[in-house]
Structure formats: structure tokens, C-alpha cells
Design an enzyme around this catalytic site. Structure first.
Site, PDB file in Angstrom:
ATOM      1  N   VAL A  56      -2.864   5.915  -4.439  1.00  0.00           N
ATOM      2  CA  VAL A  56      -2.597   5.477  -5.810  1.00  0.00           C
ATOM      3  C   VAL A  56      -3.915   5.087  -6.447  1.00  0.00           C
ATOM      4  O   VAL A  56      -4.670   4.283  -5.895  1.00  0.00           O
ATOM      5  CB  VAL A  56      -1.599   4.288  -5.836  1.00  0.00           C
ATOM      6  CG1 VAL A  56      -1.479   3.736  -7.260  1.00  0.00           C
ATOM      7  CG2 VAL A  56      -0.234   4.718  -5.323  1.00  0.00           C
ATOM      8  N   ALA A 101      -8.023   1.382  -6.316  1.00  0.00           N
ATOM      9  CA  ALA A 101      -7.151   2.398  -5.717  1.00  0.00           C
ATOM     10  C   ALA A 101      -6.681   1.883  -4.359  1.00  0.00           C
ATOM     11  O   ALA A 101      -7.179   0.863  -3.868  1.00  0.00           O
ATOM     12  CB  ALA A 101      -7.913   3.708  -5.538  1.00  0.00           C
ATOM     13  N   LYS A 102      -5.738   2.530  -3.774  1.00  0.00           N
ATOM     14  CA  LYS A 102      -5.309   2.204  -2.400  1.00  0.00           C
ATOM     15  C   LYS A 102      -4.544   3.397  -1.864  1.00  0.00           C
ATOM     16  O   LYS A 102      -3.984   4.184  -2.634  1.00  0.00           O
ATOM     17  CB  LYS A 102      -4.389   0.977  -2.416  1.00  0.00           C
ATOM     18  CG  LYS A 102      -4.338   0.251  -1.097  1.00  0.00           C
ATOM     19  CD  LYS A 102      -5.542  -0.654  -0.950  1.00  0.00           C
ATOM     20  CE  LYS A 102      -5.507  -1.477   0.287  1.00  0.00           C
ATOM     21  NZ  LYS A 102      -6.579  -2.488   0.295  1.00  0.00           N
ATOM     22  N   GLY A 103      -4.519   3.498  -0.558  1.00  0.00           N
ATOM     23  CA  GLY A 103      -3.769   4.597   0.018  1.00  0.00           C
ATOM     24  C   GLY A 103      -3.321   4.261   1.419  1.00  0.00           C
ATOM     25  O   GLY A 103      -3.610   3.184   1.943  1.00  0.00           O
TER      26      GLY A 103
END
Ligand code: NAD
Length: 410
Positions: A56, A101-103
Site C-alpha cells: 500500500v 508505504a507498507k507491505g
């Protein structure tokens, strides 16, 4: 309450203070891009496992997006979305030229062999390599991922795009990583605890500290605080908590944990208590540095510490946060307290782009400088507005992201 709802609530509280209109709130809250991919890999036994991976990308108005990759069975879109937004506010409040962001992948990495883990990582990169890179979105380690995984990510990404170690941070120090990255978050918690105490007119030697979690963050925070003359009276990990009112010998505990597979199981230099008891200990400072959501309406009334530093992301439920604020407890929020990690990740990226490596002393000095500046600004904002440090931190972050969004033109 979902993780994303808590982040949104803190955002809204601060947005009210700066009179942000509804349209701008909508724009700043929504993620720019949410990607979900299927990661199909062959296991060692020849069977095919199909996993779900996410990235994201929340906001890029202040620079490329930055955020960790988490390999954990609880990873889902809501959690990743919330952590991506948290990264935007964290980078903005510390004034790093990044968005958030992050994932992650919904998988238990402990159940994979080393080779399976590598295949899963490389397959995931195959799916998302075209949406991340040094000038768009730079991943980093998070729960369940480490510097070796970052090396695989770099190697796989470079197969498509050519040499550029700045495409990911948290790499091994001897392979384009930054010196001091591993200690950075815990050290940052320690630096900020020291600054906070100074503002409150208190002395480290009169400050008893309880730390939940003795992993990367908790361990380095304990080390720094012990060396800075704080009295660390309790530490804990998943095996339980360890309490010694006269102060724990942190060097011994570190040595013990590192020699027992990063576990304090069997540590006999302190009384064994539960993690629940640790939360309610008679101490001046509490540092939750393990999991999110550990301080809730169920245990908030047990808390006796009047200073809390959020080493973990989101350790306090918003309802409990409100009660603690009403009681006058000083809380340094996660977006400031644990920003040391992303700050040194930023230093790693800078070094990679310049092809010039800094020594550990320079990393530590620059970390101190960035965190001190951020802390002073948050403290000032909180005093000027007569709001909590959390609201002040969000106000500064929202103001910066809003300004960058408007300046760039919508
Ligand atoms: P880690 O995996 O290295 O350590 C976690 C620690 O928590 C371990 O000691 C583990 O035993 C303990 N733990 C697990 N479950 C527990 C429980 N139920 N009760 C008590 N202790 C428990 O993780 P970390 O990197 O230290 O991260 C800790 C927190 O800090 C996470 O919330 C993470 O998102 C946040 N954080 C980490 C970094 C970083 O750079 N590592 C940066 C920002 C935020």
C-alpha cells in the site's frame, strides 16, 4: 476497533485543530495505490503454496514512499493500509523527505524453510518490482523480515532494473547497509526518553523503567537507557517478564538473550512475573516495545507509570489513550518515539545514492540531531496549542503533507 480506524481517529483529532476541510481530509487519508498480488511458490516437498502479498502506497507528496515489509500470518489489507498511513505521518513529523508505504505477505515465516523463504521473497518481488524503487517507494524490514531478506529483494529487483542498492534499505552493513541500523529504533527511543525527561525536569537516576519486549527495539532501548543511568527495573519477552526493583543488569540480560536464541526463558537474575503485571508495575516510565494494542480499557487503570514511550506501533488503544491523557500521563507517540529506524534507513538510502559510506559515529550523531529537532518541534507545538504530544505530532505531520500537496498542485 480496526488498526486503520485508530490511525484515522488520531488524524481527525489533529485535523480539527488545523481546521482542515473535508475534501482535503479525504485526499490526505486515502492511499494513492493499493496492490494485492498472488504469490505462488513451490515448497520443498513439491507442493504449490499460494500466498497473498500487499503493498500500500499512501502518500508521495513529500518524496518517495518508505515503509517496511511484514511477513506475518495476521497481515491483511486493513493492517497494511493503517501502517502505510502511519509511515506518512512518521516521516513527515521527523521531516524526512519521504511519504509512507507498507507491505507484507500473509505467511508465518517460521513455518518456511530458508530456501522457501527466499523463493517467496523473490516471487513477491517479481510481482511488485515495477511499483517500487529508489525514487518511487523504498521497502525495509519489519516484523518477520530481516537484512538477509532485504538482500534478496535488492538482488531480485536489480535483475529487472540494474544496479541500485537504494531500492531497499535495512540491508546488511557489509553489503550497502548503514552502520547502526539495527540499534537505531531502540537507540532512538532511548535518546527521546532522555530528552523528554529533561523537559519534565526529572533525572534518569530517579526514573524506574519497565520495558515490554526485548527484541530489536526493546533490547537496544534498554541498553541505551541503562548506560544513560536510568534504572531499568523490568524487561520482558514472549516468555514472560523479569523484575528486579534495584535495577536489572541489562548487559547480563542482553548477553543471556543473545546466547539463548533471543529469548529470556530461564533468566534468573530477576523475579519472573507476567507481562500483564509488567504493565502495572510501580515505575515512572513504561515502554511498550513488543506488540500493538497492549494497553486497552481492560488494563488502563492498572498503569502507574506517568510517562509512556510507544516503542511499538500502536500499543495504546485510543480509548485508553484518552483516559491516560485525562490522568495527565505524558505519552510520546509511536510516530515520534520509534522513528529512529526509518531515520537511519533514510541515511542508508542517502549513502547508497551518493556511493559514500558513513561511519557509526556519524550515523549516531545525525540520528541524535534529527530526533532532537523533531522532538523539540513536537514539544513546542503541544505547549503552544495545549494539546497532547500525539495530537501535536499529527498536527505537524498533517501541516507538512498538506503544504506539500498544495504546493505541488492537485
Ligand atoms: P522483534 O520481533 O525483534 O521483538 C519483539 C519482542 O516482543 C520480542 O522480544 C518478543 O519475544 C516480544 N513479544 C512478542 N509477543 C509478546 C507478548 N505477547 N508479550 C510480551 N512480549 C512479546 O520486533 P521489534 O523489531 O523489536 O519490533 C517491536 C515493535 O516495534 C513492533 O510493534 C514493530 O512494529 C515496532 N517497530 C520496530 C521498528 C524496528 O526498527 N525494528 C521500527 C519501528 C517500529
Amino acid at each position: 476497533m480496526k488498526a486503520s480506524e485508530a490511525t484515522q481517529l488520531y488524524f481527525e483529532n489533529a485535523a480539527d485543530k488545523v481546521d482542515l476541510d473535508d475534501r482535503m481530509r479525504k485526499l490526505l487519508l486515502a492511499a494513492k495505490r493499493e496492490v494485492q498480488v498472488q504469490v505462488a511458490v513451490e515448497l520443498d516437498n513439491g507442493e504449490i503454496e499460494t500466498l497473498v502479498g500487499y503493498r500500500v502506497q499512501h502518500d508521495n507528496s513529500r518524496g518517495p514512499m518508505k515503509g517496511g515489509l511484514r511477513f506475518h500470518p495476521d497481515v491483511d489489507l486493513d493492517e497494511v493500509r493503517s501502517l502505510a498511513a502511519l509511515m506518512t505521518w512518521k516521516c513527515a513529523v521527523v521531516n524526512l523527505p519521504y511519504g509512507g508505504a507498507k507491505g507484507g505477505i500473509c505467511v508465518d515465516p517460521k513455518k518456511l524453510s530458508h530456501k522457501e523463504l527466499e523463493r517467496v521473497t523473490r516471487k513477491f518481488v517479481d510481482q511488485i518490482h515495477d511499483i517500487f524503487g529508489p525514487h518511487t517507494d523504498i521497502p525495509a524490514p519489519d516484523m518477520g523480515t530481516n537484512h538477509e531478506i532485504m538482500s534478496w529483494i535488492r538482488n531480485q529487483w536489480e535483475k529487472y532494473h540494474g544496479f541500485n542498492p537504494a531500492c531497499v534499505t535495512g540491508k546488511p552493513a557489509e553489503h550497502y547497509g548503514a552502520e547502526g541500523r539495527e540499534e537505531a529504533t531502540g537507540r532512538g527511543v532511548g535518546i527521546l526518553a532522555f530528552k523528554l525527561l529533561g523537559r519534565l525536569g526529572r533525572k534518569p537516576k530517579d526514573t524506574r523503567v519497565a520495558i515490554q519486549g526485548f527484541g530489536n527495539v526493546g533490547m537496544h532501548a534498554a541498553k541505551f537507557l541503562h548506560e544513560a543511568d536510568f534504572k531499568v527495573v523490568a524487561i520482558s519477552d514472549v516468555s514472560g517478564a523479569y523484575y528486579r526493583p534495584e535495577g536489572i543488569d541489562v548487559a547480563k540480560a542482553l548477553h543471556y538473550s543473545l546466547n539463548h536464541g533471543r529469548s529470556l526463558t530461564g533468566f534468573e537474575e530477576a523475579e519472573r512475573i507476567s507481562n500483564t503485571e509488567l504493565i502495572g508495575l510501580n515505575v515512572e516510565m513504561l515502554i511498550p516495545a513488543a506488540l500493538g494494542g497492549v494497553i486497552t480499557m481492560d488494563n488502563v487503570n492498572q498503569i502507574r507509570a506517568n510517562i509512556i514511550l510507544e516503542g511499538a506501533n500502536g500499543p495504546i488503544h485510543p480509548d485508553a489513550d484518552r483516559i491516560l491523557n485525562e490522568r495527565g500521563v505524558t505519552i510520546l507517540p509511536d510516530i515520534v518515539a520509534n522513528a529512529g529506524g526509518v531515520t537511519v534507513s533514510y541515511f542508508e538510502w542517502v549513502q547508497n545514492l551518493q556511493h559514500y559510506k558513513w561511519g557509526l559515529n556519524r550515523v549516531r550523531q545525525e540520528l541524535d540531531h534529527v530526533l532532537t529537532q523533531a522532538f523539540d518541534q513536537v514539544w513546542q507545538e503541544a505547549n503552544d496549542r495545549q494539546v497532547s504530544l500525539r495530537t501535536a505530532a499529527y498536527v505537524i505531520a498533517i501541516r507538512r503533507v498538506h503544504r506539500a500537496t498544495v504546493l505541488a498542485g492537485i
